[in-house]
Design a protein around this motif. Sequence first.
Motif, PDB file in Angstrom:
ATOM      1  N   ARG A 237      58.124  59.628 137.922  1.00 36.01           N
ATOM      2  CA  ARG A 237      59.516  59.576 137.462  1.00 36.01           C
ATOM      3  C   ARG A 237      60.116  60.973 137.382  1.00 36.01           C
ATOM      4  NH1 ARG A 237      57.003  54.525 137.347  1.00 36.01           N
ATOM      5  NH2 ARG A 237      58.310  52.957 136.307  1.00 36.01           N
ATOM      6  N   LEU A 238      59.270  61.966 137.143  1.00 29.49           N
ATOM      7  CA  LEU A 238      59.676  63.365 137.179  1.00 29.49           C
ATOM      8  C   LEU A 238      58.755  64.104 138.148  1.00 29.49           C
ATOM      9  CD1 LEU A 238      60.246  64.270 133.392  1.00 29.49           C
ATOM     10  CD2 LEU A 238      62.005  63.879 135.143  1.00 29.49           C
ATOM     11  N   PRO A 239      59.247  65.148 138.820  1.00 29.91           N
ATOM     12  CA  PRO A 239      58.390  65.906 139.734  1.00 29.91           C
ATOM     13  C   PRO A 239      57.426  66.808 138.970  1.00 29.91           C
ATOM     14  CG  PRO A 239      60.544  66.923 139.583  1.00 29.91           C
ATOM     15  CD  PRO A 239      60.639  65.650 138.796  1.00 29.91           C
ATOM     16  N   VAL A 240      56.364  67.181 139.626  1.00 30.53           N
ATOM     17  CA  VAL A 240      55.445  68.162 139.046  1.00 30.53           C
ATOM     18  C   VAL A 240      56.165  69.505 138.993  1.00 30.53           C
ATOM     19  CG1 VAL A 240      53.240  69.350 139.302  1.00 30.53           C
ATOM     20  CG2 VAL A 240      53.445  66.928 139.954  1.00 30.53           C
ATOM     21  N   PRO A 241      56.286  70.122 137.824  1.00 33.75           N
ATOM     22  CA  PRO A 241      57.029  71.386 137.739  1.00 33.75           C
ATOM     23  C   PRO A 241      56.355  72.484 138.555  1.00 33.75           C
ATOM     24  CG  PRO A 241      56.710  70.422 135.550  1.00 33.75           C
ATOM     25  CD  PRO A 241      55.842  69.653 136.491  1.00 33.75           C
ATOM     26  N   PRO A 242      57.130  73.306 139.229  1.00 35.00           N
ATOM     27  CA  PRO A 242      56.546  74.448 139.950  1.00 35.00           C
ATOM     28  C   PRO A 242      55.804  75.361 138.975  1.00 35.00           C
ATOM     29  CG  PRO A 242      58.847  74.122 140.565  1.00 35.00           C
ATOM     30  CD  PRO A 242      58.597  73.235 139.393  1.00 35.00           C
ATOM     31  N   GLY A 243      54.713  75.923 139.431  1.00 35.53           N
ATOM     32  CA  GLY A 243      53.950  76.842 138.596  1.00 35.53           C
ATOM     33  C   GLY A 243      53.056  76.180 137.575  1.00 35.53           C
ATOM     34  N   SER A 244      52.905  74.861 137.662  1.00 37.11           N
ATOM     35  CA  SER A 244      52.062  74.153 136.696  1.00 37.11           C
ATOM     36  C   SER A 244      50.577  74.368 136.962  1.00 37.11           C
ATOM     37  CB  SER A 244      52.363  72.655 136.731  1.00 37.11           C
ATOM     38  OG  SER A 244      51.978  72.096 137.989  1.00 37.11           O
ATOM     39  N   GLY A 245      50.252  74.813 138.183  1.00 40.10           N
ATOM     40  CA  GLY A 245      48.849  74.974 138.545  1.00 40.10           C
ATOM     41  C   GLY A 245      48.177  73.695 138.982  1.00 40.10           C
ATOM     42  N   LEU A 246      48.923  72.597 139.042  1.00 40.33           N
ATOM     43  CA  LEU A 246      48.362  71.311 139.436  1.00 40.33           C
ATOM     44  C   LEU A 246      48.623  71.039 140.911  1.00 40.33           C
ATOM     45  CD1 LEU A 246      49.556  69.185 136.380  1.00 40.33           C
ATOM     46  CD2 LEU A 246      47.231  69.996 136.802  1.00 40.33           C
ATOM     47  N   ASP A 247      47.766  70.251 141.513  1.00 38.94           N
ATOM     48  CA  ASP A 247      47.923  69.845 142.894  1.00 38.94           C
ATOM     49  C   ASP A 247      48.948  68.716 142.944  1.00 38.94           C
ATOM     50  OD1 ASP A 247      47.758  68.978 145.485  1.00 38.94           O
ATOM     51  OD2 ASP A 247      45.599  68.579 145.455  1.00 38.94           O
ATOM     52  N   ALA A 248      50.163  69.025 143.357  1.00 41.60           N
ATOM     53  CA  ALA A 248      51.251  68.035 143.362  1.00 41.60           C
ATOM     54  C   ALA A 248      50.939  66.848 144.252  1.00 41.60           C
ATOM     55  CB  ALA A 248      52.559  68.698 143.784  1.00 41.60           C
ATOM     56  N   SER A 249      50.040  67.022 145.221  1.00 44.96           N
ATOM     57  CA  SER A 249      49.721  65.910 146.116  1.00 44.96           C
ATOM     58  C   SER A 249      48.954  64.790 145.408  1.00 44.96           C
ATOM     59  CB  SER A 249      48.910  66.403 147.319  1.00 44.96           C
ATOM     60  OG  SER A 249      47.599  66.805 146.916  1.00 44.96           O
ATOM     61  N   ARG A 250      48.432  65.083 144.206  1.00 47.04           N
ATOM     62  CA  ARG A 250      47.708  64.076 143.439  1.00 47.04           C
ATOM     63  C   ARG A 250      48.653  63.169 142.654  1.00 47.04           C
ATOM     64  NH1 ARG A 250      42.363  65.232 142.502  1.00 47.04           N
ATOM     65  NH2 ARG A 250      42.279  63.023 142.005  1.00 47.04           N
ATOM     66  N   PHE A 251      49.938  63.472 142.698  1.00 45.87           N
ATOM     67  CA  PHE A 251      50.944  62.719 141.939  1.00 45.87           C
ATOM     68  C   PHE A 251      51.862  61.973 142.903  1.00 45.87           C
ATOM     69  CE2 PHE A 251      49.415  66.069 139.270  1.00 45.87           C
ATOM     70  CZ  PHE A 251      49.461  65.576 137.970  1.00 45.87           C
ATOM     71  N   PRO A 252      52.418  60.837 142.496  1.00 44.67           N
ATOM     72  CA  PRO A 252      52.150  60.140 141.229  1.00 44.67           C
ATOM     73  C   PRO A 252      50.749  59.528 141.224  1.00 44.67           C
ATOM     74  CG  PRO A 252      53.554  58.806 142.619  1.00 44.67           C
ATOM     75  CD  PRO A 252      53.411  60.114 143.323  1.00 44.67           C
ATOM     76  N   ALA A 253      50.174  59.504 140.036  1.00 39.80           N
ATOM     77  CA  ALA A 253      48.824  58.953 139.873  1.00 39.80           C
ATOM     78  C   ALA A 253      48.862  57.517 139.369  1.00 39.80           C
ATOM     79  CB  ALA A 253      48.037  59.819 138.881  1.00 39.80           C
ATOM     80  N   LEU A 254      49.920  57.175 138.668  1.00 42.70           N
ATOM     81  CA  LEU A 254      50.069  55.838 138.070  1.00 42.70           C
ATOM     82  C   LEU A 254      51.192  55.080 138.747  1.00 42.70           C
ATOM     83  CD1 LEU A 254      49.893  56.664 134.263  1.00 42.70           C
ATOM     84  CD2 LEU A 254      48.301  55.196 135.485  1.00 42.70           C
ATOM     85  N   GLY A 255      51.102  53.767 138.756  1.00 41.76           N
ATOM     86  CA  GLY A 255      52.222  52.969 139.209  1.00 41.76           C
ATOM     87  C   GLY A 255      52.004  52.387 140.600  1.00 41.76           C
TER      88      GLY A 255
END
Length: 220
Positions: A202-220
């Motif tokens: 529902r919201l994007p992974v914020p830049p600079g979070s250190g997380l792999d954005a390709s793993r999101f969305p994880a739910l739904g």
Amino acid sequence: MTFSVALEAGRTACVESIESFVRAVESFSEYDLLGPSRCHGWSRLEVVAHVIAGWQEMLGGLVSRVEVEPTVDAASYWPAFAEDYGDEDPVLVVMSQRRRASAFARPASAVAQLNDVAKSLLRGVRDCGEINLHWDGHVFTPGDFLAVWAVEDVVHQLDLMCDEPAAASALSLARRTTESLVGEQLPAGWSDSDATLIGTGRLPVPPGSGLDASRFPALG
């Protein structure tokens, strides 16, 4: 990617998520229930109709007791769900939801049915015992089954974009489920609500979070 929830923890979160969702829906006027939700193409009323149908399915799961080993847990159910339903045409899903909502004469009728189903569901959740449950082609421990539904409820309460606080116990489960699915802890600075919205896309992974954005969305 395993995450199992004890029965009492799942029960608490599920009861609180049901009660909170009902309060959230009741906080809206009929006119406001016709307004948009976070779900693309869905009004708030269509979210309510979706939850009613889901709760009716959940009632079926609560009475489908089995003495076999679980096939999924509170986390692994979600990728299994995505595999089962991810190829559905999103336009057809939206249109079918509109037809479901249009069956109600007016939003108040949907709210009345939501309350009726919630009362039955709360009795079933409170009576749920230590025996595995079969639903949607999968077998769950009772705690994991209730946890999955607590997460489903709290996500859809956030979809309503209302002032009624979402159940903290269910938001915590949604965060922990997401962390299990992505294989790492989410930033401590994220609220559980933000973690849930990001975890569901529902919201994007914020830049600079250190997380792999390709793993999101994880739910739904």
